[in-house]
Design a protein around this motif. Structure first.
Motif, PDB file in Angstrom:
ATOM      1  N   ALA A 108      20.910  11.619 106.724  1.00 57.59           N
ATOM      2  CA  ALA A 108      21.846  11.682 105.592  1.00 57.59           C
ATOM      3  C   ALA A 108      22.436  13.084 105.453  1.00 57.59           C
ATOM      4  CB  ALA A 108      21.123  11.279 104.309  1.00 57.59           C
ATOM      5  N   THR A 109      21.589  14.102 105.607  1.00 58.63           N
ATOM      6  CA  THR A 109      22.052  15.482 105.473  1.00 58.63           C
ATOM      7  C   THR A 109      23.073  15.815 106.561  1.00 58.63           C
ATOM      8  OG1 THR A 109      19.855  15.996 104.632  1.00 58.63           O
ATOM      9  CG2 THR A 109      21.261  17.862 105.172  1.00 58.63           C
ATOM     10  N   GLU A 110      22.793  15.327 107.787  1.00 55.48           N
ATOM     11  CA  GLU A 110      23.715  15.563 108.892  1.00 55.48           C
ATOM     12  C   GLU A 110      25.061  14.869 108.641  1.00 55.48           C
ATOM     13  OE1 GLU A 110      23.090  17.595 111.389  1.00 55.48           O
ATOM     14  OE2 GLU A 110      24.921  17.181 112.512  1.00 55.48           O
ATOM     15  N   ARG A 114      28.638  16.805 108.389  1.00 57.62           N
ATOM     16  CA  ARG A 114      29.805  16.515 109.229  1.00 57.62           C
ATOM     17  C   ARG A 114      30.996  16.045 108.410  1.00 57.62           C
ATOM     18  NH1 ARG A 114      27.748  14.597 115.204  1.00 57.62           N
ATOM     19  NH2 ARG A 114      25.891  15.919 115.221  1.00 57.62           N
ATOM     20  N   LEU A 115      30.717  15.482 107.201  1.00 58.80           N
ATOM     21  CA  LEU A 115      31.824  15.132 106.295  1.00 58.80           C
ATOM     22  C   LEU A 115      32.354  16.398 105.618  1.00 58.80           C
ATOM     23  CD1 LEU A 115      30.824  11.971 104.204  1.00 58.80           C
ATOM     24  CD2 LEU A 115      32.831  12.210 105.648  1.00 58.80           C
ATOM     25  N   GLY A 116      31.595  17.474 105.696  1.00 58.68           N
ATOM     26  CA  GLY A 116      31.985  18.725 105.060  1.00 58.68           C
ATOM     27  C   GLY A 116      31.725  18.730 103.563  1.00 58.68           C
ATOM     28  N   ASP A 263      30.854   5.766 109.881  1.00 59.01           N
ATOM     29  CA  ASP A 263      30.617   5.015 111.127  1.00 59.01           C
ATOM     30  C   ASP A 263      30.980   5.888 112.329  1.00 59.01           C
ATOM     31  OD1 ASP A 263      30.007   2.351 112.393  1.00 59.01           O
ATOM     32  OD2 ASP A 263      32.016   2.737 113.208  1.00 59.01           O
ATOM     33  N   LYS A 264      32.118   6.606 112.196  1.00 65.45           N
ATOM     34  CA  LYS A 264      32.564   7.486 113.286  1.00 65.45           C
ATOM     35  C   LYS A 264      31.527   8.596 113.515  1.00 65.45           C
ATOM     36  CE  LYS A 264      36.104  10.385 113.024  1.00 65.45           C
ATOM     37  NZ  LYS A 264      37.409  10.817 112.518  1.00 65.45           N
ATOM     38  N   ILE A 265      31.032   9.171 112.410  1.00 68.85           N
ATOM     39  CA  ILE A 265      30.032  10.247 112.516  1.00 68.85           C
ATOM     40  C   ILE A 265      28.764   9.740 113.198  1.00 68.85           C
ATOM     41  CG2 ILE A 265      28.459  11.700 111.147  1.00 68.85           C
ATOM     42  CD1 ILE A 265      30.805  12.085 109.169  1.00 68.85           C
ATOM     43  N   ILE A 266      28.330   8.515 112.845  1.00 69.15           N
ATOM     44  CA  ILE A 266      27.111   7.965 113.468  1.00 69.15           C
ATOM     45  C   ILE A 266      27.341   7.758 114.964  1.00 69.15           C
ATOM     46  CG2 ILE A 266      25.602   5.925 113.557  1.00 69.15           C
ATOM     47  CD1 ILE A 266      25.896   5.808 110.498  1.00 69.15           C
ATOM     48  N   GLY A 267      28.541   7.289 115.315  1.00 68.06           N
ATOM     49  CA  GLY A 267      28.873   7.144 116.732  1.00 68.06           C
ATOM     50  C   GLY A 267      28.759   8.481 117.460  1.00 68.06           C
ATOM     51  N   GLU A 268      29.272   9.534 116.820  1.00 70.19           N
ATOM     52  CA  GLU A 268      29.206  10.873 117.425  1.00 70.19           C
ATOM     53  C   GLU A 268      27.761  11.370 117.525  1.00 70.19           C
ATOM     54  OE1 GLU A 268      33.550  12.118 115.539  1.00 70.19           O
ATOM     55  OE2 GLU A 268      31.716  13.068 114.790  1.00 70.19           O
ATOM     56  N   MET A 269      26.971  11.068 116.469  1.00 70.50           N
ATOM     57  CA  MET A 269      25.569  11.516 116.487  1.00 70.50           C
ATOM     58  C   MET A 269      24.761  10.788 117.560  1.00 70.50           C
ATOM     59  SD  MET A 269      24.962  11.904 112.373  1.00 70.50           S
ATOM     60  CE  MET A 269      23.183  12.088 112.368  1.00 70.50           C
TER      61      MET A 269
END
Lengths: 294, 266
Positions: A108-110, A114-116, A263-269
Motif C-alpha cells: 500500500a505504501t509503495e 508511486r501515485l505521489g 492497476d498500472k502501478i501493480i503491473g509495474e511493481m
C-alpha cells in the motif's frame, strides 16, 4: 463445616463431567473454524466462486474521480486512505508504537509513493471491508482480498498483486496430520464456526478451547501462527488458490481513473520485481507473486 | 442527683471504643483486599502463563489506549449532560409536543441496546449520507445513550428542588425561563452531580463497546495485540486492571464531590 459425605454425589458428578469433557477432546469434532466474511467460509458452504478482475480501461477524463479527491487532500499534497486489518500477520500487524507493518502495508505504501501522495490507514473490521458501502471512510483496500464473483458485484478489483494457497490446519492435540485421518469429508461433512478474523481461530486453539480442532486459512497466516508457537500443523495439499487484489467500493464516487492508475502501478511493481522482493521479505523467501494457474 | 459517676468520661470512652472498632474493621477489610489480590496475582503467576517480557513490550501501547478511553468518556459525558438537561426540561414541559418528543427519546434509547445504537451510528447512518469517522461516531452514540438515562436523573433533580424556591422567585416577578436558569437548575445540579459521577464511572466501562467500530481504545488494542501474539490472558488482564484503576480513581473523586455537595444539606 462442609459435610463432605453429603456433597459426595455432587463432587462425583463434577468429576465425571470433567473426565467426559477430557475424553471427548480426543475425538475431532466435525467443526472447522474460519474467519467471518472469508472465502474459506464460502468454500465450506459450497459457495466459493473465484473470479478475475473485470477489464480495466483508461477513462477519458479524471474529472470528479476519486483520484482527484485523493490528490487534493492534505492541502494538495495528496493522501490515500487505505483500510487494513492489523490482525493478520505477516500481511498487516501492529508494532509497539502503534504503527502498522507487513506485506500489505508495504504494498500500500509503495502504491501511494508511486501515485505521489501520502498514506493513512483505517482499521475497520474485515467484514465491514468486504461488505462494501465504505461511505468514503477509506479509498481502497490493500488487504489480501480474494476476487470472487459476489464481491465483484459491490467492489472493483485491480489485477492480483499476489496469490496465496488456502490450507487446512489441525491442532496438534487432535493428532490429525493428514486429510485421511479425518472421520468425515470436507467440506460437506463439517460445520463451520466463524470468529471475527482468521487469527481468532488460531488464538482459540492456542488458548485450549476444544470446540474445534480444524482451521482453514491462507497458507501464509497458518505459517505465521505456527511460527508464533501456535500448537498446530498444516495439512495436505492446498485446498484452492486465491487471487488477491486491491479493491475499491463501487457505491462510492466514480473511481475509474484511480482504479486504472493503481492497476498500472501493480503491473509495474510485478514487472520491476518490487512485489517479488516484498513477498520474499515477508513470506520467508517464498515468491507468491506469480500466477500458479498460468 | 445522687450519682457520683460522671457521665462524660464514660461517653468519651464508649466513643473511643467505637472508633477503635471501626478502625480495626477497616484495617481488616483492607488486609482482605491485599491478601486476595496478592493470592490472585501469585496464582496467575504460578500457572506460568504470564509472560513478563511480553507485558513489558506491549504494556505501554495497550495502556496508551486509556487516553482515548478517557477522551471518549469525558467528551461524551459533557454532551450527554447537555442532552439530559434538554431532555429533562422536555419531560417536565406542559407542551404536549415537546413532552412527547422528550419521552420518545428516553423510551427509544432505554429500550434498545447500546451496542445496537453504536452500530447504527457507524454502519447505518452512512446510508442517509452521514458517514462519521469512528471516534465521533462513538462519542455520538455514547452521548445519545447516556443522555437518555441522565434525562431521568435531571428530571428527578429538578423535581427535588423545593416548590417554594420557584414560587418565591415567581412572586418576585422573575420570568419563567429565568426561574429555571437562575433558581431551579443550579440547585438541581447540586442534587444530580453525584449521580452524574456514577454515570461517568459507568461510561468509562461502556466505552469499551466502541472498540467494535475501530476506535483504537484500551480494549481494541488489548484484543488486537492478544490475538496477534496468542497472549490474550496478558492483554485482557492489562485492560481489566487499567479499567479498574480508572474507575477507582474517578469513584474516589466522585465520593469527595458527593461529600462536598452533601454539606449544604445539613
Amino acid at each position: 463445616m462442609v459435610n463432605l459425605r453429603r456433597r459426595a454425589p455432587l463432587l462425583l458428578a463434577a468429576g465425571a463431567l470433567v473426565l467426559a469433557s477430557c475424553t471427548s477432546a480426543a475425538n475431532v469434532p466435525a467443526v472447522v473454524c474460519v474467519g467471518e466474511s472469508t472465502t474459506y467460509l464460502d468454500w465450506l458452504n459450497g459457495d466459493f466462486q473465484p473470479d478475475s478482475p473485470a477489464d480495466i480501461t483508461e477513462p477519458s477524463s479524471t474529472a470528479g474521480d476519486l483520484l482527484e479527491t485523493v490528490r487534493a487532500r492534505d492541502n494538495g499534497n495528496g493522501q490515500l486512505i487505505v483500510s487494513t486489518d492489523p490482525n493478520y500477520a505477516p500481511q498487516s500487524f501492529l508494532q509497539e508504537d502503534g504503527t502498522f507493518v507487513g506485506f500489505d502495508i508495504d504494498v500500500a505504501t509503495e502504491i501511494a509513493d508511486r501515485l505521489g501522495v501520502g498514506i493513512k490507514f483505517e482499521t475497520p473490521d474485515w467484514d465491514a471491508i468486504t461488505a462494501g458501502s465504505w461511505s468514503e471512510r477509506w479509498d481502497i483496500s490493500v488487504g489480501s482480498m480474494t476476487i470472487t464473483t459476489p464481491r465483484k458485484e459491490i467492489l472493483s478489483f485491480t489485477q492480483p498483486y499476489y496469490y496465496t494457497p488456502a490450507y487446512l490446519a489441525a491442532s496438534t492435540r487432535s493428532g490429525v496430520t493428514k486429510v485421511s485421518d479425518l472421520p468425515f469429508t470436507l467440506p460437506t461433512g463439517v460445520e463451520a464456526t466463524t470468529l471475527t478474523t482468521d487469527a481468532n481461530c488460531a488464538e482459540a486453539i492456542e488458548s485450549g478451547r476444544t470446540d474445534f480442532d480444524l482451521w482453514i486459512s491462507s497458507g501464509t497466516t497458518i505459517d505465521g501462527a505456527i511460527a508464533a508457537g501456535s500448537p498446530m500443523v498444516k495439512i495436505g495439499e492446498p485446498i484452492f488458490q486465491e487471487n488477491l487484489a486491491v479493491a475499491i467500493d463501487k457505491s462510492g464516487p466514480p473511481h475509474a481513473a484511480l482504479l486504472f492508475e493503481i492497476d498500472k502501478i501493480i503491473g509495474e511493481m510485478h514487472a520491476d520485481g518490487t512485489l517479488k522482493a516484498l513477498s520474499e521479505q515477508w513470506f520467508e523467501g517464498a515468491d507468491l507473486t506469480t500466477d500458479p494457474s498460468s | 442527683m445522687t450519682s457520683a459517676v460522671p457521665t462524660a468520661p464514660i461517653l468519651a470512652e464508649i466513643e473511643a471504643h467505637q472508633r477503635r472498632a471501626r478502625r480495626r474493621f477497616r484495617a481488616q477489610s483492607a488486609s482482605v483486599w491485599v491478601v486476595l489480590i496478592g493470592g490472585l496475582g501469585i496464582a496467575l503467576w504460578a500457572t506460568g502463563n504470564i509472560n513478563a517480557d511480553f507485558i513489558g513490550t506491549w504494556g505501554p501501547y495497550i495502556v496508551g489506549g486509556a487516553w482515548i478511553t478517557i477522551l471518549l468518556s469525558v467528551t461524551s459525558i459533557i454532551f450527554a449532560t447537555g442532552l439530559a438537561i434538554l431532555g429533562a426540561i422536555g419531560r417536565l414541559s406542559e407542551n404536549a409536543f415537546i413532552n412527547g418528543a422528550a419521552s420518545l427519546y428516553v423510551s427509544l434509547v432505554r429500550g434498545t441496546p447500546l451496542l445496537v445504537q453504536i452500530f447504527f451510528v457507524y454502519y447505518a447512518l452512512p446510508q442517509f449520507g452521514v458517514a462519521l469517522p469512528s471516534i465521533p461516531a462513538g462519542i455520538i452514540a455514547l452521548s445519545f445513550n447516556y443522555g437518555a438515562y441522565m434525562t431521568e436523573i435531571f428530571r428527578a433533580g429538578i423535581q427535588a428542588v423545593p416548590r417554594g424556591q420557584r414560587e418565591a422567585a415567581e412572586s418576585l416577578g422573575m420570568p419563567e425561563r429565568l426561574v429555571m436558569r437562575r433558581i431551579v437548575l443550579p440547585q438541581a445540579f447540586r442534587i444530580v452531580i453525584p449521580a452524574i459521577g456514577n454515570d461517568f464511572v459507568a461510561m468509562i466501562k461502556d466505552s469499551a463497546l466502541v472498540s467494535t467500530i475501530a476506535v483504537q481504545e484500551l480494549l481494541w488494542r488489548a484484543s488486537k495485540i492478544g490475538t496477534r501474539h496468542f497472549r490474550t490472558l496478558e492483554t485482557l488482564l492489562i485492560a481489566a486492571v487499567v479499567y479498574w484503576l480508572l474507575t477507582i480513581l474517578f469513584s474516589y473523586f466522585q465520593e469527595k464531590l458527593e461529600r462536598r455537595m452533601a454539606r449544604g444539606d445539613r
